[in-house]
Design an enzyme around this catalytic site. Structure first.
Site, short mmCIF file in Angstrom:
data_model
loop_
_atom_site.label_atom_id
_atom_site.label_comp_id
_atom_site.label_asym_id
_atom_site.label_seq_id
_atom_site.Cartn_x
_atom_site.Cartn_y
_atom_site.Cartn_z
N ASP A 173 0.73 -1.14 -0.02
CA ASP A 173 0.17 0.05 -0.07
C ASP A 173 1.12 1.14 -0.09
OD1 ASP A 173 -2.65 -1.29 -0.21
OD2 ASP A 173 -2.42 -1.09 2.53
N MET A 174 0.65 1.90 -0.99
CA MET A 174 1.38 3.54 -0.80
C MET A 174 1.33 3.86 0.77
SD MET A 174 0.05 7.23 -1.61
CE MET A 174 -0.97 7.18 -0.64
#
Length: 552
Positions: A400-401
């Protein structure tokens, strides 16, 4: 127009609070102080009110506040609830819905009752003893037909074998005209069987047709009732859609059908327009109130499938609200969407390993793994720039970012396939470090909660035992201090947001990761880090492992 009924004044003096220069961007925001004070006042009302009865410990609801200025330049706020509350859309404290479908004498309820009558008629016919017996009779006749045809087929096979043997015997016993006569008799036996087969098929076809006609008497009535119900349901749905007309600052009305026709959904989803945000804005625009800022929060117990924390702020949903609010907020100056800003500016990848086949990097938090819709800067782009001759997809697995930590990169297609194969076969072992916002009492365990995308609120995930994909996480507590728990996660599967949901969900650890802005609360970062990974080198076949220390 005077609006004393739903316009709430603050219980405290707010004249010294500066008004925001821009209206809240509803899909990612930090509530303004005026919104927070309005929420506190609304929550006090919820805790003490006697206007309605609703068990929030059983079923929670989303509420919203809209800070507004009236025509006398007085600051106050409106309040709304998403959906109905206590089986009613009409409440003294909350603005009314876009359209109230609940009055018993209203068109919607009258037509809905007609649909209910049709449904009961259909159910009565489907439960009719004669109808059920007709279904059984047809099935029994079809089964008998199949059995008798199969019995005859086996008899014919056996008779054919016997005739073949008999022909051999006759050839040895007779000759010339006598043999010809005997063989003709055998051929006649074959013809008799063929006639028997044809007659049997004709008999059972007639029997089955009779049973089908008996059943068709009921089926035609049921199908006609279903057709009528479907037609009336479509008319009612169209009527309902036509009632949802949304205003904006410029006074322009737009129907829900027009709003959604250019979206991927094409048609409005169920309950579109029933959320708090559209109700609040609609009332404000219809009554010449100037919107200043807004916020929405969850109150009560969360549904089993979703992660909602009591008293916590949440953005407006993407699926139902975003298209509607896109029209309603037209002409208003909004806060900037922070998701359009490149979070990787000024950040660098650190390289843990490099050879001719693969690279291992330590990704910072708030750094995309692959290019997004509006932001290209990502691990993929940085690798492409550093290794311009690399081929293939490059990215073997994503983070995930907001998650920091170890990522594997393949520099050619063959290496990529070999590494991905290890992930598919679960030969790659990963360990994540997380800091949870609360105390987990147990020391270790396993979480198995199947996950699927929330299509009404992307990219959030739902726990769904019907359509979700299996998701399994092992965990172990490292230490507890200051009402926080430091923990290791060992994901067995690799679903989107798996660790975040498993940590936060009521049936998981019920303790969100600090900084989880989807399933917990915002902080300076998401305290989740891919700390360790072990695998087999795709070329040398050596066992290799890498560790990247977290900065928390």
């Amino acid at each position: 127009m005077s609006v004393p009924h739903y316009f709430h004044f603050y219980n405290e003096d707010v004249s010294g609070i500066d008004l925001p220069k821009k209206f809240t961007y509803p899909f990612y925001y930090e509530p303004h102080l005026l919104s927070k004070l309005a929420v506190v006042q609304l929550q006090e009302y919820l805790n003490t009110q006697t206007d309605f009865i609703h068990d929030f410990s059983e079923t929670g609801k989303m509420f919203g506040v809209l800070v507004v200025k009236n025509q006398q330049n007085k600051i106050g706020f409106l309040a709304a609830v998403s959906g109905k509350l206590a089986d009613s859309n009409t409440h003294a404290y909350f603005v009314p819905p876009i359209f109230d479908m609940l009055p018993a004498d209203g068109f919607y309820k009258i037509e809905e009752e007609k649909l209910n009558v049709l449904t009961k008629e259909i159910e009565t016919l489907q439960n009719n003893v004669a109808y059920i017996q007709a279904i059984k009779n047809l099935k029994l006749t079809q089964n008998n037909a199949l059995q008798e045809k199969e019995d005859l087929r086996m008899e014919m096979i056996e008779a054919k074998k016997n005739r073949k043997v008999k022909r051999g015997e006759l050839t040895n016993q007779f000759s010339d005209e006598a043999l010809k006569e005997k063989l003709t008799e055998l051929d006649q036996q074959s013809i008799v069987y063929k006639l028997k087969k044809r007659n049997l098929a004709s008999f059972w076809e007639n029997e089955i047709n009779l049973r089908k006609k008996e059943l068709a008497v009921f089926e035609s009535q049921i199908q006609q009732l279903k057709k009528t119900r479907r037609e009336q349901s479509n008319i009612l749905q169209q009527y309902l859609f036509n009632q949802y007309q949304f205003l904006n600052k410029e006074g322009i009305r737009k129907g829900v059908i027009d709003i959604f026709k250019d979206t991927p959904l094409k048609t409005p989803p169920a309950a579109a327009g029933e959320c708090a945000a559209p109700k609040l804005l609609q009332y404000a625009f219809a009554n010449n109130l100037t919107p200043i800022c807004m916020a929405e929060f969850w109150w009560g117990t969360a549904p089993n499938s979703e992660i909602r924390k009591h008293g916590q702020f949440y953005p407006a949903c993407q699926g139902k609200c975003k298209p509607i609010l896109g029209h309603m907020l037209k002409g208003m100056t909004l806060d900037e969407n922070p998701l359009l800003e490149n979070p990787a500016i000024g950040k660098e990848l650190s390289y843990l390993y490099e050879d001719d086949f693969m690279v291992v990097v330590n990704k910072p938090a708030e750094f995309l793994s692959v290019p997004g819709k509006t932001i290209n800067d990502s691990v993929y782009l940085r690798i492409k720039q550093k290794y311009p001759n690399a081929t293939g997809p490059l990215i073997v697995h994503r983070l995930d970012m907001s998650t920091s930590g170890i990522m594997l990169i393949a520099l050619d297609k063959d290496t990529h396939e070999k590494l991905q194969s290890q992930f598919i076969k679960r030969q790659v072992k990963k360990r994540y470090l997380a800091l949870l916002d609360g105390v987990v009492k147990e020391d270790k365990g396993t979480i198995e909660l199947p996950l699927r995308l929330d299509i009404d609120d992307r990219p959030r995930q739902l726990v769904c035992y019907e359509h979700g994909k299996p998701a399994k996480t092992l965990w172990k507590v490292l230490d507890r201090s200051n009402n926080k728990t430091r923990i290791y996660f060992y994901p067995v599967t690799g679903r989107t947001h798996q660790l975040r949901v498993h940590a936060s969900h009521l049936n998981g650890l019920n303790t969100p990761i600090i900084g989880d802005d989807l399933y917990g609360s915002k902080a300076d970062r998401l305290y989740l880090h891919a700390e360790h990974i072990s695998l087999t080198h795709p070329v040398t076949k050596e066992k290799i492992e890498f560790k990247a220390k977290a900065d928390f």
